[in-house]
Design a protein around this motif. Structure first.
Motif, PDB file in Angstrom:
ATOM      1  N   TYR A  24       0.950  -1.155  -0.097  1.00 22.07           N
ATOM      2  CA  TYR A  24      -0.015  -0.029   0.070  1.00 22.07           C
ATOM      3  C   TYR A  24       1.072   1.354   0.122  1.00 22.07           C
ATOM      4  N   GLY A  25       0.591   2.098  -1.044  1.00 18.27           N
ATOM      5  CA  GLY A  25       1.796   3.189  -1.194  1.00 18.27           C
ATOM      6  C   GLY A  25       1.440   4.436  -0.269  1.00 18.27           C
ATOM      7  N   ILE A  26       1.436   4.310   0.879  1.00 20.18           N
ATOM      8  CA  ILE A  26       1.472   5.459   1.614  1.00 20.18           C
ATOM      9  C   ILE A  26       2.459   6.083   2.381  1.00 20.18           C
ATOM     10  N   GLU A  27       2.414   7.309   2.837  1.00 21.63           N
ATOM     11  CA  GLU A  27       3.648   7.904   3.376  1.00 21.63           C
ATOM     12  C   GLU A  27       3.693   7.610   4.748  1.00 21.63           C
ATOM     13  N   VAL A  28       4.916   7.236   5.238  1.00 20.60           N
ATOM     14  CA  VAL A  28       5.375   6.899   6.571  1.00 20.60           C
ATOM     15  C   VAL A  28       5.622   8.080   7.298  1.00 20.60           C
ATOM     16  N   GLU A  37      -6.189   5.402   6.913  1.00 25.87           N
ATOM     17  CA  GLU A  37      -7.605   4.977   7.014  1.00 25.87           C
ATOM     18  C   GLU A  37      -7.960   4.007   5.842  1.00 25.87           C
ATOM     19  N   LYS A  38      -7.725   4.811   4.440  1.00 23.49           N
ATOM     20  CA  LYS A  38      -8.074   4.071   3.269  1.00 23.49           C
ATOM     21  C   LYS A  38      -7.263   2.500   3.229  1.00 23.49           C
ATOM     22  N   ALA A  39      -5.945   2.832   3.438  1.00 19.92           N
ATOM     23  CA  ALA A  39      -5.108   1.641   3.384  1.00 19.92           C
ATOM     24  C   ALA A  39      -5.592   0.409   4.268  1.00 19.92           C
ATOM     25  N   VAL A  40      -5.884   0.920   5.532  1.00 19.98           N
ATOM     26  CA  VAL A  40      -6.139  -0.218   6.419  1.00 19.98           C
ATOM     27  C   VAL A  40      -7.651  -0.704   5.884  1.00 19.98           C
ATOM     28  N   ILE A  41      -8.593  -0.117   5.262  1.00 16.93           N
ATOM     29  CA  ILE A  41      -9.952  -0.524   4.934  1.00 16.93           C
ATOM     30  C   ILE A  41      -9.812  -1.415   3.740  1.00 16.93           C
ATOM     31  N   ARG A  42      -8.685  -1.088   2.953  1.00 17.84           N
ATOM     32  CA  ARG A  42      -8.436  -2.242   1.691  1.00 17.84           C
ATOM     33  C   ARG A  42      -7.670  -3.308   2.024  1.00 17.84           C
ATOM     34  N   PHE A  43      -6.849  -3.125   3.255  1.00 14.71           N
ATOM     35  CA  PHE A  43      -6.209  -4.394   3.699  1.00 14.71           C
ATOM     36  C   PHE A  43      -7.299  -5.305   4.418  1.00 14.71           C
ATOM     37  N   ARG A 264     -18.806   3.271   2.282  1.00 15.49           N
ATOM     38  CA  ARG A 264     -18.608   3.956   0.978  1.00 15.49           C
ATOM     39  C   ARG A 264     -17.306   4.196   0.444  1.00 15.49           C
ATOM     40  N   ILE A 265     -16.439   3.883   1.205  1.00 13.53           N
ATOM     41  CA  ILE A 265     -14.867   3.946   0.636  1.00 13.53           C
ATOM     42  C   ILE A 265     -14.420   2.845  -0.108  1.00 13.53           C
ATOM     43  N   SER A 266     -13.914   3.039  -1.311  1.00  7.91           N
ATOM     44  CA  SER A 266     -13.645   2.127  -2.206  1.00  7.91           C
ATOM     45  C   SER A 266     -12.326   1.793  -2.097  1.00  7.91           C
TER      46      SER A 266
END
Length: 266
Positions: A24-28, A37-43, A264-266
């Motif tokens: 998941y390409g997010i900034e640390v 939050e979106k990355a956690v939801i997708r995981f 609703r978050i995809s």
């Protein structure tokens, strides 16, 4: 541990690093913001976990390659969807109740269910002929007054000793799992015995949710309050008249709205 939107610090940075390692390409940056939050939801969706956007014990365990937690024991999104269908309630409503009314995890690090042993319940569940003698010999386990709590894994030492006195009464005198359902409800909830109830609580958080579903269905007024999303009514019936002091109703109402947004978050 629970990490959620708005949290900051090294633990959030560790979570973000694990999400990056998972693809998941997010900034640390140590801030649990929208992208985290979106990355956690997708995981969570990818791995069949409860989709709530919160990095709780189950999500953190799945992200940890060294974790010994069995994936089969964790509460999953399909467990919740099935339970919501059976109860005839919105998924977001059931998730709101789960978030506010349940423990962070249904299992201890040892793999045993979370429990809390109630010595005053043990006193009541024992045969009358045995109560006073056992209360005199083991007041820490059999007592008319609540107390003696140790917490965590240590509660199992209390329960093991209680079961050595009377196995059925011991199981009946503990609250079990995510939703802390008391063991003495086993017959009312349709389990063949206290031992069968205990075995179910050992299997998975999904089975612990099953006990909660049975508990709700056995109380028509409680069930109707959940269907209607009447949070004050539900909270009072589930937690007692002091529910407002702990803001159970307002917390469930807020959680319900958040879960609607999460959906609703995809």
């Amino acid at each position: 541990m629970i990490l959620k939107h708005g949290d900051v610090g090294s633990e959030v940075a560790s979570l973000q690093a694990r999400l990056v390692s998972a693809g998941y390409g997010i900034e640390v940056d140590g801030w649990f913001g929208d992208e985290t939050e979106k990355a956690v939801i997708r995981f969570q969706r990818k791995h069949g976990l409860m989709v709530d956007g919160i990095a709780g014990p189950a999500t953190l365990a799945r992200l940890d390659p060294a974790s010994t937690v069995s994936a089969e024991k964790l509460l999953g999104e399909e467990d919740l969807k099935y339970a919501a269908r059976r109860l005839g309630v919105q998924l977001a409503a059931l998730k709101a109740v789960t978030e506010v009314e349940s423990k962070e995890a249904g299992f201890l690090p040892s793999g045993r269910p979370v429990i809390l042993f109630e010595r005053h319940v043990m006193y009541r569940r024992l045969p009358k002929r045995d109560r006073e003698q056992l209360a005199s010999a083991h007041p820490e386990l059999v007592n008319q007054k609540p107390g003696g709590y140790i917490g965590g894994e240590s509660e199992w030492r209390r329960l093991t000793r209680a079961c050595a006195l009377d196995r059925t009464a011991g199981i009946e005198s503990a609250s079990w799992g995510l939703f802390q359902i008391m063991g003495f409800h086993w017959q009312h909830l349709g389990y063949a015995s206290a031992a069968v109830f205990s075995e179910a609580m050992h299997r998975s958080e999904g089975e612990q949710l099953e006990a909660f579903v049975r508990f709700i269905k056995k109380d028509p007024a409680l069930h109707q309050a959940l269907k209607a999303r009447d949070w004050p009514e539900f909270a009072e019936r589930y937690n007692g008249p002091a529910y407002a002091r702990n803001q159970y109703d307002t917390r469930m109402a807020a959680a319900y709205e958040r879960f609607r947004e999460v959906g609703r978050i995809s």
